[in-house]
Structure formats: structure tokens, C-alpha cells
Design a protein around this motif. Structure first.
Motif, short mmCIF file in Angstrom:
data_model
loop_
_atom_site.label_atom_id
_atom_site.label_comp_id
_atom_site.label_asym_id
_atom_site.label_seq_id
_atom_site.Cartn_x
_atom_site.Cartn_y
_atom_site.Cartn_z
N SER A 1 0.82 -1.22 0.00
CA SER A 1 0.00 0.00 0.00
C SER A 1 0.85 1.27 0.00
CB SER A 1 -0.93 0.01 1.22
OG SER A 1 -0.20 0.19 2.42
N ASN B 1 -3.78 -4.13 2.81
CA ASN B 1 -3.71 -3.29 1.63
C ASN B 1 -5.04 -2.59 1.37
OD1 ASN B 1 -3.82 -2.86 -1.51
ND2 ASN B 1 -1.66 -3.11 -1.04
N ALA B 2 -6.00 -3.32 0.84
CA ALA B 2 -7.27 -2.71 0.42
C ALA B 2 -8.05 -2.16 1.61
CB ALA B 2 -8.11 -3.72 -0.36
N ALA C 1 -9.68 -5.04 -5.84
CA ALA C 1 -9.24 -6.39 -5.50
C ALA C 1 -10.39 -7.28 -5.04
CB ALA C 1 -8.17 -6.32 -4.41
N ASP D 1 -7.88 4.44 -2.70
CA ASP D 1 -8.70 3.47 -1.99
C ASP D 1 -9.64 2.74 -2.95
OD1 ASP D 1 -9.70 6.31 -1.82
OD2 ASP D 1 -11.56 5.24 -1.35
N ALA E 1 -8.71 1.82 2.42
CA ALA E 1 -10.08 2.33 2.48
C ALA E 1 -10.32 3.07 3.79
CB ALA E 1 -11.07 1.18 2.33
N ALA F 1 -7.63 0.20 -4.83
CA ALA F 1 -7.35 -0.95 -3.98
C ALA F 1 -8.56 -1.85 -3.83
CB ALA F 1 -6.88 -0.47 -2.60
N LEU F 2 -9.75 -1.27 -3.76
CA LEU F 2 -10.97 -2.06 -3.56
C LEU F 2 -11.37 -2.84 -4.80
CD1 LEU F 2 -13.09 0.37 -1.36
CD2 LEU F 2 -12.09 -1.81 -0.68
N PHE G 1 -5.04 -8.58 1.78
CA PHE G 1 -6.22 -7.76 1.55
C PHE G 1 -6.48 -6.83 2.73
CE2 PHE G 1 -10.87 -7.19 1.82
CZ PHE G 1 -11.10 -6.56 0.62
#
Length: 520
Positions: A76, A213-214, A340, A334, A218, A337-338, A210
Motif C-alpha cells: 500500500s 492493503n485494500a 481487488a 482506496d 479504504a 485498492a478495492l 487484503f
């Protein structure tokens, strides 16, 4: 205590993370076929797992989840740093954070062979390493904000050197933890459940990545927090996310230290697995390094090294820079990343489908057929980056169809990426000498990862010198964009590589497995 001299192994060589997803898919298919042939046998195995291995599987998944947290955080940081407008030279330096997993073959034989018998072969490494990760996260949770923005000082440049050292150490520790957990999985699980080891790795590490990172990005995003999280609790909007990097690191430092203490005190090392390989040798530290040198001296392997270290140059700009360029053009990190989340089922299904086409005697041919389309997708992604500013509907606002387009392009790109990955793993499995299969596979995977890391680091470093900006009192405008130059150059190099590489790969596939053996 060091391992014994060369002898037949009592347990198979530990599989490495790089090939787990493929093996998990094959294990799932095999289990499905076996259950279809004998439901009684499947029911018996399920009952036995429920009596013992259910808790072990849950523990392994949790240990792999912990491993994924620092990896997700490291993944990230480039996006967060890009949001702070760091230079590509800084991004190139930070990219060294991802090298430890590519180099872990250097220390894997030591982790595998040296241990304190009273504590246990795997816990001798797992417990201190996880404590170190926890202490690292705890200590730097109080200093990370200062490194990132100088304690909210305006115009402060992130301390890239210190950030690189900190996250390099975290990734290094995670790579050692991975070796220990891989090995423990094979003895923690009973024989009929050992196939769950790769599933635990794939599910646990993916979930951890996940979360780190995501989910983190967020919660760290002020826009996501103000739009979705704070209204749920009737909280007023703020100029920061609901969770900071410092908060996230502090929380997981506590989880690491509590979990490690519980594993140390409550979980004993027992060898439940009675399966073994009669053909694979057990090697001590010195023997392992000698075998690696013998493998590298094989004529076929020398050509394979040349292939693996150059095969990903054509994809370097696309893989290393596309996400950063989208953020540079205003796409919220964000929301990137989402992506994913909907991509996860695709990434689970793809290896299952592709593995059906790599089961023959020439699996690397699938890689070569996917190579040119993957290069083309790099050009498509560069076009998407180019039109991104024109589709912006407000500051950091894009219409729904833009994100659908991004998802579709990334999904198609993933098809060709996974075609290359699965084909490569199948070829490695075919040529690896069974007598030293784990060592052989890990060497090939290390070379593969190095072949991806050095081009990515290089293009990030070159981007700093190829970008040309024209600046005046009102600001700076990019006149020459290094991303498009490097994408074009890498694509041309990729086409040239294909003309050379296709002939070399075909010759390598023509050799019988006996030509790849080092133990006769």
C-alpha cells in the motif's frame, strides 16, 4: 542443531509461497475427483479432519494471514507515497522492499536446518521472528507519521530511506516466517490432509494482504471514511481517515505479540504426517548450497536463467507504473485498492481453468501464446491512463462506467498474466529433479521473482530522468511523460525478446526430464 548429512528424507521438502496457488488448485481438483469415486472415503477424511486437523488448518490460515499483513502494508505504501507526489526515484528506492521474497533461497536452507530441539524445529524460528515483527510494528507505529509527513508539517517530503529500511526488514522477517510456517504445515497436518497446506497459504496470505492493503487504504482514506464509515455512526466529516497508518500498525503489533505468545505456550510441535517421499533427499545446509551450484552449472539451466531474468522486461512499465500513473491523474487510491474485491474470485478460478491447458508435455507453450496479448494489454492500459483525465467528473470523482472499464481491462490483463504464471509453474514441476525437488523449484521461483523485480526497479528509476516538466508561477505541466516512453520501449523489447525467446524455450522443452537431473 544442524541437519544430518545427506540421506533419504522423512518428510518432503517444503513448498515455497510462489507456487502455492497452483498446487492448491491441483489439490482441489484431485480431492474432487477422489470424492466422486468414493464418497465413503471423503466422508471418513472429513470426519478425521474434524477430530484433529480442523484446529490445525485454522491455525495455519491465521499464521499465513499474519504474514500477509506486513506484505499488504508494504504494497500500500507506493500508492500512499504517490498520493504525496514523491519522485519516481523515491519509488524505485522503495521497490527494494519487495526483494526479500525473491532472495529467500539464500537463507531458506539455514531456516530449514538450524534449530533448537527443545523449542521445536519450526517454533525456533516462528516465535522470535513473529515477536520481532510485532516489536517492529509497535515501535514504528509511534514514528511512522513523522517519517511520512513530519507530523503533519506542510510540504514535508517523506523519509524514503528510513521507510525503505523499515519495510524491507518487515518483508524480510515475513519471508523467514513463511519458510517456517511452510515447513510446519507439512508436519502439523496428518497425511490425508497435507493437501490443505497450500490452501491455507493461498487463503490466509491473500486475506492478510487484503486486510493490510485494500482494507487499510479504504479506512485511511478521508473520502471513503466520510462517505461510508462515519455516517454509519453519525460522526461528522473529518479531514483524515477513520484509521491512520500509525493506528493500524499499533493494532497489528498487539495481535502479533499476543498470537505468538499463545502459539509458543499452547501449541506443541508434533509430527502428525507419516507420509514421505522415498525419492527425495534430505540435505543439510552445506549440501543444499552444493546442490544449488550443481543445478546452476547445468547447460539447460544456464539457458533457463537467461530466459527467466529477461522474460518480464516487456511488462515492467505496465506492472510497476500503471497504478501510480492512475493515482497521479486523480483516481482515488482506496477505490483502486478495492478493485481487488471483485477480482478475487477471478484470480481463484483462473488457475483452475488454465491448468487444464498446461497438463501436456510442453506447458511453457501456453506462456509463449499469452506473451504477445499480455504485451498488447500493456498498450491498452497506457491508453486508459491517457484518457483518464478526460473522464474525470469532478475533483477525484469518476463515473461508474470508468471503474467498470478499469475492472474489465485489469480482468483481461489478469487472464494473460495467470496464463503465464500457471504455464511457468507447470514447466518447473516437469523439469525439477525429484531427488531435490523442493530446492530445484525454489531456485527457479527465485530466478522468476528476480526477473520481475529488477526490471520494475529499473523502470521506476529511469522514469525520474525521462519525465520532463515545464514549470512557471502557476505550477508545472508534464511535457514528456516517461510512462508512455517506457511502455513503448518495454513493449518493443518484449517483441524482440519473443523472437529470441520462442526458439530458446522450444529447445528447452525438447529436452527430456533426464537432462535436467543433478542426482543420478
Amino acid at each position: 542443531m544442524p541437519g544430518k548429512a545427506v540421506q533419504r528424507r522423512s518428510t518432503p521438502k517444503e513448498p515455497r509461497t510462489e507456487v502455492k496457488s497452483l498446487f492448491a488448485s491441483e489439490s482441489a481438483e484431485l480431492a474432487e475427483l477422489e470424492s466422486g469415486e468414493s464418497s465413503m472415503k471423503a466422508q471418513q477424511q472429513a470426519d478425521e479432519m474434524g477430530r484433529g486437523d480442523g484446529a490445525n488448518i485454522a491455525l495455519l490460515m491465521f499464521l499465513y494471514l499474519l504474514q500477509g499483513i506486513p506484505l499488504g502494508l508494504a504494497g500500500s505504501l507506493p500508492l500512499i507515497l504517490q498520493d504525496r507526489h514523491v519522485s519516481y526515484q523515491d519509488q524505485a528506492m522503495f521497490s527494494f522492499v519487495f526483494w526479500p521474497f525473491s532472495l529467500k533461497l539464500i537463507w531458506a536452507p539455514i531456516v530449514d536446518s538450524v534449530f533448537w530441539s527443545k523449542m521445536g524445529r519450526r517454533k525456533s524460528w516462528l516465535v522470535p521472528i513473529q515477536y520481532l515483527i510485532g516489536f517492529f510494528l509497535l515501535y514504528y507505529s509511534f514514528h511512522i507519521q513523522e517519517m511520512m509527513d513530519g507530523g503533519h508539517r506542510p510540504n514535508f517530503k517523506p523519509d524514503i530511506v528510513t521507510l525503505t529500511i523499515v519495510f524491507f526488514m518487515l518483508t524480510l522477517l515475513a519471508s523467514i516466517q513463511d519458510i517456517a510456517v511452510d515447513g510446519w504445515a507439512l508436519t502439523m497436518l496428518s497425511r490425508h490432509n497435507v493437501g490443505w497446506a497450500s490452501t491455507c497459504n493461498a487463503v490466509g496470505q491473500t486475506a492478510g494482504f487484503f486486510l493490510g492493503n485494500a482494507v487499510f487504504m479504504a479506512l485511511e482514506s478521508k473520502d471513503f471514511s466520510n462517505s461510508y464509515m462515519r455516517p454509519m455512526f453519525d460522526l461528522p466529516p473529518q479531514n483524515y481517515g477513520i484509521v491512520t497508518l500509525s493506528d493500524f500498525m499499533f493494532f497489528w503489533s498487539i495481535v502479533f505479540m499476543v498470537a505468538t505468545s499463545l502459539v509458543w505456550l499452547l501449541k506443541k510441535e508434533t509430527n502428525q504426517s507419516i507420509h514421505h517421499s522415498e525419492n527425495e533427499l534430505e540435505l543439510n545446509v552445506v549440501d543444499t548450497y552444493k546442490v544449488l551450484w550443481k543445478i546452476l552449472k547445468l547447460s539447460n539451466v544456464k539457458h533457463m536463467v537467461a530466459v527467466l531474468l529477461t522474460i518480464k522486461i516487456g511488462f515492467a512499465a505496465t506492472d510497476a507504473m500503471t497504478g501510480l500513473e492512475l493515482i497521479e491523474r486523480g483516481v482515488p487510491k482506496d477505490k483502486l485498492a478495492l478493485l481487488a474485491v471483485p477480482m478475487a474470485p477471478i484470480e481463484i478460478i483462473l488457475p483452475l481453468v488454465i491448468s487444464k491447458f498446461t497438463a501436456g508435455p510442453r506447458p511453457f507453450s501456453v506462456f509463449m501464446r499469452a506473451y504477445l496479448p499480455r504485451l498488447f494489454m500493456g498498450v491498452v492500459m497506457a491508453f486508459v491512463v491517457h484518457i483518464t483525465p478526460q473522464l474525470k467528473s469532478g475533483e477525484h470523482e469518476f463515473p461508474l462506467y470508468y471503474y467498470l472499464m478499469i475492472f474489465l481491462v485489469y480482468a483481461i490483463h489478469r487472464v494473460f498474466l495467470y496464463s503465464c504464471f500457471v504455464a511457468q509453474m507447470a514447466f518447473f514441476a516437469r523439469i525439477s529433479d525429484p531427488a531435490v525437488g523442493g530446492t530445484y523449484m525454489t531456485l527457479l521461483n527465485t530466478l522468476t521473482n528476480l526477473g520481475g523485480n529488477w526490471p520494475s526497479t529499473s523502470v521506476l528509476w529511469l522514469a525520474e530522468y525521462l519525465n520532463y516538466r515545464s514549470c512557471d508561477a502557476s505550477g508545472c505541466v508534464v511535457v514528456v511523460d516517461a510512462y508512455y516512453i517506457l511502455t513503448g520501449v518495454c513493449t518493443l523489447i518484449g517483441v524482440g525478446w519473443l523472437l529470441w525467446g520462442r526458439k530458446v524455450v522450444n529447445k528447452l522443452q525438447d529436452h527430456p526430464p533426464a537432462d535436467w537431473k543433478v542426482i543420478l
